[in-house]
Design an enzyme around this catalytic site. Structure first.
Site, PDB file in Angstrom:
ATOM      1  CG  HIS A  81       3.958  -1.631   2.405  1.00 53.48           C
ATOM      2  ND1 HIS A  81       2.771  -1.991   2.132  1.00 53.48           N
ATOM      3  CD2 HIS A  81       4.222  -2.117   3.904  1.00 53.48           C
ATOM      4  CE1 HIS A  81       2.246  -2.638   3.311  1.00 53.48           C
ATOM      5  NE2 HIS A  81       3.012  -2.920   4.018  1.00 53.48           N
TER       6      HIS A  81
ATOM      7  CG  HIS B  42      -0.472  -0.234   2.457  1.00 52.29           C
ATOM      8  ND1 HIS B  42       0.446   0.839   3.179  1.00 52.29           N
ATOM      9  CD2 HIS B  42      -0.621  -1.081   3.596  1.00 52.29           C
ATOM     10  CE1 HIS B  42       0.716   0.388   4.380  1.00 52.29           C
ATOM     11  NE2 HIS B  42       0.109  -0.603   4.645  1.00 52.29           N
TER      12      HIS B  42
ATOM     13  CE  LYS C  59      -4.583  -8.365   5.034  1.00 50.15           C
ATOM     14  NZ  LYS C  59      -6.026  -8.373   5.500  1.00 50.15           N
TER      15      LYS C  59
ATOM     16  CB  CYS D 190       0.805  -7.537  19.067  1.00 49.09           C
ATOM     17  SG  CYS D 190      -0.069  -7.036  17.380  1.00 49.09           S
TER      18      CYS D 190
ATOM     19  CE  LYS E 231       2.605   1.234  10.405  1.00 46.76           C
ATOM     20  NZ  LYS E 231       2.096  -0.246  10.277  1.00 46.76           N
TER      21      LYS E 231
ATOM     22  CB  CYS F 116      -1.451  -4.234  19.883  1.00 45.12           C
ATOM     23  SG  CYS F 116      -0.373  -3.420  18.897  1.00 45.12           S
TER      24      CYS F 116
ATOM     25  CG  HIS G 161      -1.336  -3.787  14.615  1.00 44.82           C
ATOM     26  ND1 HIS G 161      -0.088  -3.875  14.858  1.00 44.82           N
ATOM     27  CD2 HIS G 161      -1.223  -3.627  13.103  1.00 44.82           C
ATOM     28  CE1 HIS G 161       0.930  -3.902  14.003  1.00 44.82           C
ATOM     29  NE2 HIS G 161       0.094  -3.761  13.039  1.00 44.82           N
TER      30      HIS G 161
ATOM     31  CB  CYS H  83       3.611  -6.097  16.428  1.00 45.83           C
ATOM     32  SG  CYS H  83       2.819  -4.564  16.580  1.00 45.83           S
TER      33      CYS H  83
HETATM   34  N1  MSP Z   1       8.418  -7.442   8.201  1.00 43.83           N
HETATM   35  C1  MSP Z   1       8.480  -6.269   9.109  1.00 43.83           C
HETATM   36  C2  MSP Z   1      10.033  -5.600   8.913  1.00 43.83           C
HETATM   37  C3  MSP Z   1      11.368  -6.491   8.864  1.00 43.83           C
HETATM   38  S1  MSP Z   1      12.492  -5.627   8.649  1.00 43.83           S
HETATM   39  C4  MSP Z   1      13.881  -6.562   8.956  1.00 43.83           C
HETATM   40  C5  MSP Z   1       7.460  -5.294   9.037  1.00 43.83           C
HETATM   41  N2  MSP Z   1       6.841  -5.286   7.747  1.00 43.83           N
HETATM   42  S2  MSP Z   1       5.621  -4.294   7.334  1.00 43.83           S
HETATM   43  O1  MSP Z   1       5.234  -4.819   5.954  1.00 43.83           O
HETATM   44  O2  MSP Z   1       4.554  -4.460   8.371  1.00 43.83           O
HETATM   45  O3  MSP Z   1       5.948  -2.786   7.231  1.00 43.83           O
HETATM   46  C6  MSP Z   1       7.340  -2.491   7.016  1.00 43.83           C
HETATM   47  C7  MSP Z   1       7.461  -0.935   6.832  1.00 43.83           C
HETATM   48  O4  MSP Z   1       6.622  -0.504   5.692  1.00 43.83           O
HETATM   49  C8  MSP Z   1       7.320  -0.076   7.805  1.00 43.83           C
HETATM   50  O5  MSP Z   1       8.271  -0.197   8.739  1.00 43.83           O
HETATM   51  C9  MSP Z   1       7.344   1.117   7.274  1.00 43.83           C
HETATM   52  O6  MSP Z   1       8.769   1.569   6.751  1.00 43.83           O
HETATM   53  C10 MSP Z   1       6.656   0.918   5.975  1.00 43.83           C
HETATM   54  N3  MSP Z   1       5.076   1.272   6.346  1.00 43.83           N
HETATM   55  C11 MSP Z   1       4.128   0.443   6.498  1.00 43.83           C
HETATM   56  N4  MSP Z   1       2.952   1.252   6.792  1.00 43.83           N
HETATM   57  C12 MSP Z   1       3.294   2.385   6.902  1.00 43.83           C
HETATM   58  C13 MSP Z   1       2.475   3.628   6.930  1.00 43.83           C
HETATM   59  N5  MSP Z   1       1.261   3.686   7.153  1.00 43.83           N
HETATM   60  N6  MSP Z   1       3.295   4.701   6.738  1.00 43.83           N
HETATM   61  C14 MSP Z   1       4.694   4.830   6.627  1.00 43.83           C
HETATM   62  N7  MSP Z   1       5.307   3.787   6.145  1.00 43.83           N
HETATM   63  C15 MSP Z   1       4.697   2.446   6.468  1.00 43.83           C
HETATM   64  O7  MSP Z   1       7.118  -4.436   9.819  1.00 43.83           O
END
Ligand code: MSP
Length: 554
Positions: free
Chosen positions: A45, A42, A327, A151, A324, A173, A176, A154
């Site tokens: 990411h 999304h 999903k 969680c 935040k 959490c 979330h 997380c």
């Molecule tokens: N898999 C773990 C990371 C492991 S790294 C060794 C994880 N994955 S995640 O898919 O949930 O999210 C990873 C990253 O996506 C966040 O740390 C961030 O950099 C980015 N983001 C996810 N949602 C976000 C927002 N709403 N806003 C900005 N960045 C976001 O955690």
């Protein structure tokens, strides 16, 4: 205790392959988090991944060797449950999402990653086992029991300060806002608690290690309170890397995941590559996963005698309705919906331009449209097409030489020097993307101001040699300014920079491809040769269509 004392600032480990390791300059190594593939990517990411791409393209244009890594985190309960809910095996689920959603989005957004690591790959899982076995052999891991709130979203045991009360008194959490589960396990523990003092020492000796300042303070406070040992294995499910000495357990998904930063660059398999890349210069992370990167990861590295990353930089969150973006609360707008409307370049530009990196921000359709129209289409795109049109009209498309330069031209050349230096420091060093981009757009505004003052369309009416020399000088100056803007904006907006480069005839005139233009030379005035063939070219930022009704909500 068998823990080794580490000089975390030293180079890498001793060579094991007996090969002579060439001491070529270390690569500038940048990573994104590896993303959970329980769902499609999304906007959140994409935000982190685009930031890393801009940073690494910038360093490439400085002429540095660069390595940009991204990938996917595929083990753990969250992925396993999602796959089960969809009636497929986890591997099938992740294969499909990686190939159909994640990799295509990065290609679509022009992300130039050098590698894409998946934690289910053998090149990763074998090395994870070796790493953990090493820690076990060194006495860094022991068997114990743990009970606490967990969680799954997380993939983390929570402490009291990370929980909030739900409506019916249940614990949620704080990230979330979902109920935590009480988990009780007999498993293996890493002696994280012993690393508190060493970590604090490291933070003190390297104030730049965690950024921004707010993130650094949060970590300091957390570590100062004292660390608990970390449970690093699970035995209640099996979707993970087996603990090598006790295959009834799988390795905790976060330990598995963090190691990607090492396994992907040759840890334990290609010593020369490892030494010329590791450790990371910048780990880009969302602020939600800061502790893993700034506490657990460095402690794991210290325990195994490996050098620590230079910086862990936390970006803020893209928010939806005060929460935040995740999903479960998406805007309903996928990255592709925005690129379809605004184009890929504008998409890459917008989030970095509009949100101060490190702070939270939210997306608004209106704000994006307004900035697109005023800065991209009017200030920048129009400037490029006006200049090309005038060189066509008055000089048949052959860029004239500047033979009558004066104070106004000198002021612009000075302005360019300042803009380039500011942008280089802001983007290349401080990851202040908004500040760096603004500096370039302020310069573009100055070029517009220069044309408004000089009025080349009026000067053109005077056929005297003096007036014609002024006209040539004005148009040369504007085109040369655009040359520099294209170079400085290339890391952010590669597609439009390539179009502008083409329209200025820069490559054909001998400057070479846009990606090879060096930031360090961009402000040298006069690089675009007179005689270059300037053509009108494609419109850089076309007028926006009216958004569809259901998109207009912002
Ligand atoms: N898999 C773990 C990371 C492991 S790294 C060794 C994880 N994955 S995640 O898919 O949930 O999210 C990873 C990253 O996506 C966040 O740390 C961030 O950099 C980015 N983001 C996810 N949602 C976000 C927002 N709403 N806003 C900005 N960045 C976001 O955690």
């Amino acid at each position: 205790m068998a823990a080794t004392t580490n000089d975390s600032t030293s180079g890498a480990t001793a060579a094991t392959d007996g090969g002579s390791s060439d001491t070529a300059a270390k690569r500038y190594y940048v990573t994104t988090p590896i993303y959970y593939v329980n769902d499609r990517p999304h906007l959140g990411h994409a935000y982190t991944t685009v930031a890393g791409d801009v940073l690494t393209r910038w360093h490439r244009q400085r002429g540095e060797k660069v390595w940009y890594l991204t990938g996917t985190d595929e083990h753990g309960q969250k992925i396993m449950r999602t796959a089960e809910a969809n009636g497929v095996r986890p591997q099938e689920w992740t294969d499909k999402l990686v190939e159909e959603a994640w990799k295509p989005l990065w290609r679509h957004l022009d992300i130039q990653n050098d590698d894409f690591i998946r934690t289910t790959e053998k090149r990763h899982t074998d090395r994870v086992q070796e790493f953990v076995q090493d820690l076990y052999d060194k006495g860094e891991i022991y068997q114990g029991g743990y009970e606490g709130p967990y969680c799954v979203a997380c993939e983390e045991y929570k402490t009291g300060d990370q929980l909030i009360d739900g409506e019916n008194g249940e614990k949620l959490c704080a990230v979330h806002k979902r109920p935590v589960e009480m988990l009780k396990e007999e498993n293996y523990f890493f002696k994280l608690s012993e690393y508190g003092p060493k970590l604090l020492e490291h933070y003190a000796a390297h104030p730049e290690f965690i950024q921004p300042e707010s993130a650094r303070n949060e970590v300091l406070r957390f570590v100062e309170q004292g660390l608990e040992d970390l449970s690093i294995s699970r035995s209640t499910f099996d979707w993970g890397v087996r603990v090598p000495w006790d295959p009834a357990h799988v390795i905790y998904v976060w330990v598995d995941a963090l190691l990607n930063y090492a396994t992907a660059v040759g840890y334990g398999s290609d010593q020369e590559r490892f030494e010329s890349t590791f450790p990371a210069d910048v780990h880009l992370v969302g602020k939600d996963i800061l502790r893993f990167h700034a506490v657990i990861w460095p402690a794991m590295l210290m325990a195994n005698g490996l050098p620590l990353p230079r910086r862990v930089i936390a970006n803020g969150w893209l928010m939806v309705g005060g929460e935040k973006m995740s999903k479960s609360n998406l805007t309903g707008i996928a990255p592709q919906d925005l690129t379809e409307h605004f184009g890929v370049d504008a998409y890459r530009w917008y989030f970095l331009r509009a949100i101060q990196f490190g702070q939270d921000g939210s997306f608004s359709w209106e704000d994006f449209s307004a900035r697109y129209t005023s800065e991209l289409a009017n200030d920048y795109g129009n400037l490029a097409s006006r200049v090309a049109a005038m060189v066509g009209k008055y000089f048949g498309g052959a860029l004239p030489a500047a033979t009558a330069a004066g104070e106004a031209e000198e002021a612009l050349a000075e302005g360019l020097k300042r803009a380039a230096a500011t942008a280089d420091e802001a983007i290349g060093e401080r990851l202040d993307f908004a500040g760096g981009i603004s500096a370039v757009f302020d310069f573009i505004k100055d070029v517009n101001g220069y044309l408004t003052e000089q009025q080349p369309w009026k000067v053109a009416k005077d056929e005297s040699p003096e007036a014609q020399a002024r006209l040539a000088t004005i148009l040369y100056t504007a085109a040369e300014s655009l040359r520099a803007a294209a170079v400085l904006l290339n890391p952010v907006m590669p597609e439009s920079s390539a179009k502008l480069w083409e329209s200025l005839g820069a490559e054909a005139a001998g400057l070479g491809p846009i990606a090879e233009q060096r930031i360090g030379r961009v402000a040298e005035w006069g690089l675009l040769p007179a005689g270059a063939t300037v053509t009108k070219g494609a419109v850089l930022f076309p007028r926006l269509e009216e958004p569809k009704k259901d998109e207009a909500k912002g």
